[in-house]
Scaffold this motif. Structure first.
Motif, PDB file in Angstrom:
ATOM      1  N   ILE A   5       0.823  -1.207   0.000  1.00 38.71           N
ATOM      2  CA  ILE A   5       0.000   0.000   0.000  1.00 38.71           C
ATOM      3  C   ILE A   5       0.858   1.257   0.000  1.00 38.71           C
ATOM      4  O   ILE A   5       0.385   2.336  -0.389  1.00 38.71           O
ATOM      5  CB  ILE A   5      -0.978   0.025   1.189  1.00 38.71           C
ATOM      6  N   TRP A  10      -1.106   7.317  -4.577  1.00 34.38           N
ATOM      7  CA  TRP A  10      -2.491   7.564  -4.194  1.00 34.38           C
ATOM      8  C   TRP A  10      -2.948   8.918  -4.707  1.00 34.38           C
ATOM      9  O   TRP A  10      -2.340   9.948  -4.425  1.00 34.38           O
ATOM     10  CB  TRP A  10      -2.638   7.496  -2.675  1.00 34.38           C
ATOM     11  N   LYS A  13      -7.540  10.146  -1.289  1.00 28.73           N
ATOM     12  CA  LYS A  13      -7.504   9.279  -0.113  1.00 28.73           C
ATOM     13  C   LYS A  13      -8.249   9.930   1.043  1.00 28.73           C
ATOM     14  O   LYS A  13      -8.438  11.147   1.100  1.00 28.73           O
ATOM     15  CB  LYS A  13      -6.063   8.977   0.292  1.00 28.73           C
ATOM     16  N   LYS A  16      -8.082   8.066   6.871  1.00 32.23           N
ATOM     17  CA  LYS A  16      -7.780   6.718   7.350  1.00 32.23           C
ATOM     18  C   LYS A  16      -6.568   6.123   6.637  1.00 32.23           C
ATOM     19  O   LYS A  16      -5.787   5.378   7.247  1.00 32.23           O
ATOM     20  CB  LYS A  16      -8.993   5.811   7.159  1.00 32.23           C
ATOM     21  N   LEU A  17      -6.413   6.449   5.362  1.00 29.74           N
ATOM     22  CA  LEU A  17      -5.306   5.856   4.607  1.00 29.74           C
ATOM     23  C   LEU A  17      -3.957   6.283   5.167  1.00 29.74           C
ATOM     24  O   LEU A  17      -3.014   5.479   5.206  1.00 29.74           O
ATOM     25  CB  LEU A  17      -5.412   6.235   3.127  1.00 29.74           C
ATOM     26  N   TYR A  50      -9.838  -4.678   5.002  1.00 29.83           N
ATOM     27  CA  TYR A  50     -10.151  -3.830   3.852  1.00 29.83           C
ATOM     28  C   TYR A  50     -10.159  -4.680   2.587  1.00 29.83           C
ATOM     29  O   TYR A  50      -9.684  -5.820   2.578  1.00 29.83           O
ATOM     30  CB  TYR A  50      -9.125  -2.694   3.724  1.00 29.83           C
ATOM     31  N   TRP A  52      -8.886  -4.718  -1.312  1.00 33.45           N
ATOM     32  CA  TRP A  52      -7.952  -4.156  -2.296  1.00 33.45           C
ATOM     33  C   TRP A  52      -8.396  -4.674  -3.658  1.00 33.45           C
ATOM     34  O   TRP A  52      -8.402  -5.873  -3.911  1.00 33.45           O
ATOM     35  CB  TRP A  52      -6.547  -4.643  -1.952  1.00 33.45           C
ATOM     36  N   VAL A  84     -11.508   4.256   0.952  1.00 39.08           N
ATOM     37  CA  VAL A  84     -10.341   4.671   1.727  1.00 39.08           C
ATOM     38  C   VAL A  84      -9.345   5.409   0.838  1.00 39.08           C
ATOM     39  O   VAL A  84      -8.730   6.395   1.246  1.00 39.08           O
ATOM     40  CB  VAL A  84      -9.672   3.447   2.387  1.00 39.08           C
ATOM     41  N   GLY A  85      -9.195   4.945  -0.404  1.00 36.63           N
ATOM     42  CA  GLY A  85      -8.297   5.627  -1.326  1.00 36.63           C
ATOM     43  C   GLY A  85      -8.284   4.954  -2.679  1.00 36.63           C
ATOM     44  O   GLY A  85      -8.701   3.802  -2.823  1.00 36.63           O
ATOM     45  N   LEU A  97      -9.159   1.015  -2.696  1.00 32.81           N
ATOM     46  CA  LEU A  97      -9.144   0.447  -1.358  1.00 32.81           C
ATOM     47  C   LEU A  97     -10.399   0.896  -0.627  1.00 32.81           C
ATOM     48  O   LEU A  97     -10.677   2.093  -0.529  1.00 32.81           O
ATOM     49  CB  LEU A  97      -7.895   0.896  -0.596  1.00 32.81           C
TER      50      LEU A  97
END
Length: 295
Positions: A5, A10, A13, A16-17, A50, A52, A84-85, A97
């Motif tokens: 990750i 990214w 996002k 949280k990420l 999570y 992915w 999340v992102g 994610l």
């Protein structure tokens, strides 16, 4: 498949990420049921899980749009996975994610079917302007939902004769593929996933496509509960239902010819029964169903 990750560029996002990136070395993975368009992995970081999802196959949908749509729907109280992102990995594949929200519904009940119906009706009631500046796509109905149909003269003739009977609307958000594999459950909560086909479209079609899939794959009583519960929330005239059921049967048949639909032990017989009892398919002469049976 290695999950890194901290090696993704990214683009968008959540807060949280950033926390997860600080714990990247703690990531463990578990296999998940795979989709046709992307590779899906469950990742665990400490006590949190999570999903992915990486589009490393032929399909290259707009993941930025999916991220922002999920975020907007989540803010509207729709039961969707929290994004999340999203970003681009070292192979230039797009990655999304999200939170992990359970596994596909397996054990059915009247209560679950009613909850699913209410969830879909909730989606259809959301006004587009409530999603802020997010621009949902609009597609030509036949071109989008019947790809390559002109190569199948029988289906094309039937579709083009049915569409003018009930003008297609583009006035609400639709999921585009609301079926049991795209509905997760965890404890008492259900969540709808896979918004690849989300667009501004016709709620009647979105509902009936889901209903036809249920009629083909699950016990009839549960499909009937789903139908009744949705129509209590979002009434549809019987003629409209029949026309859209005809269109849904035609779409399933087309996708089946491309090898894109699963078949259970009695799926084809169920399809034939739906076709036989649909007056609009009978009127347009669509009674012979050449199919690709892969039971």
């Amino acid at each position: 498949m290695g999950i890194f990750i901290d090696r993704v560029e990214w683009v968008d996002k959540s807060d949280k990420l950033d926390d997860l990136l600080r714990k990247a070395a703690l990531v463990t993975t578990e296999p998940m049921e795979q989709g046709f368009e992307a590779e899906v992995i469950k990742i665990n970081i400490e006590k949190e899980s999570y999903v992915w999802k990486v589009w490393n196959k032929r399909s290259k949908p707009d993941i930025r749009f999916q991220f922002h749509l999920l975020n907007a729907l989540y803010q509207q109280g729709v039961s969707v996975s929290k994004p999340v992102g999203w970003g681009i990995d070292a192979n230039a594949d797009h990655v999304l994610l999200t939170t992990f929200d359970g596994i596909p519904v397996h054990k059915l009940s009247d209560q679950k079917m009613t909850e699913m119906a209410k969830l879909l009706a909730h989606i259809h009631r959301i006004r587009v302007e409530e999603l802020g500046n997010l621009r949902l796509p609009q597609h030509d109905f036949i071109d989008y939902f019947y790809p390559g149909v002109k190569e199948h003269a029988d289906i094309y003739q039937a579709v083009t004769s049915l569409v003018p009977l009930i003008p297609i609307k583009q006035d609400c958000i639709i999921h585009g593929d609301f079926h049991l594999k795209n509905i997760l459950e965890e404890q008492d909560r259900i969540t709808v996933i896979d918004w690849t086909n989300a667009q501004i479209g016709d709620a009647r079609y979105d509902f009936v496509w889901s209903l036809i899939l249920m009629k083909l794959y699950i016990p009839e009583r549960y499909a009937a509960v789903f139908r009744s519960a949705y129509l209590l929330e979002h009434p549809i005239q019987e003629k409209e239902l029949a026309v859209f059921e005809a269109l849904a049967c035609l779409r399933w048949t087309l996708l089946n010819r491309y090898g894109g639909t699963p078949s259970g032990p009695d799926t084809i017989e169920r399809l034939k029964s739906l076709v036989t009892h649909n007056p609009f398919l009978q009127e347009c002469g669509f009674t012979d169903i050449p199919i690709k049976n892969r039971e």
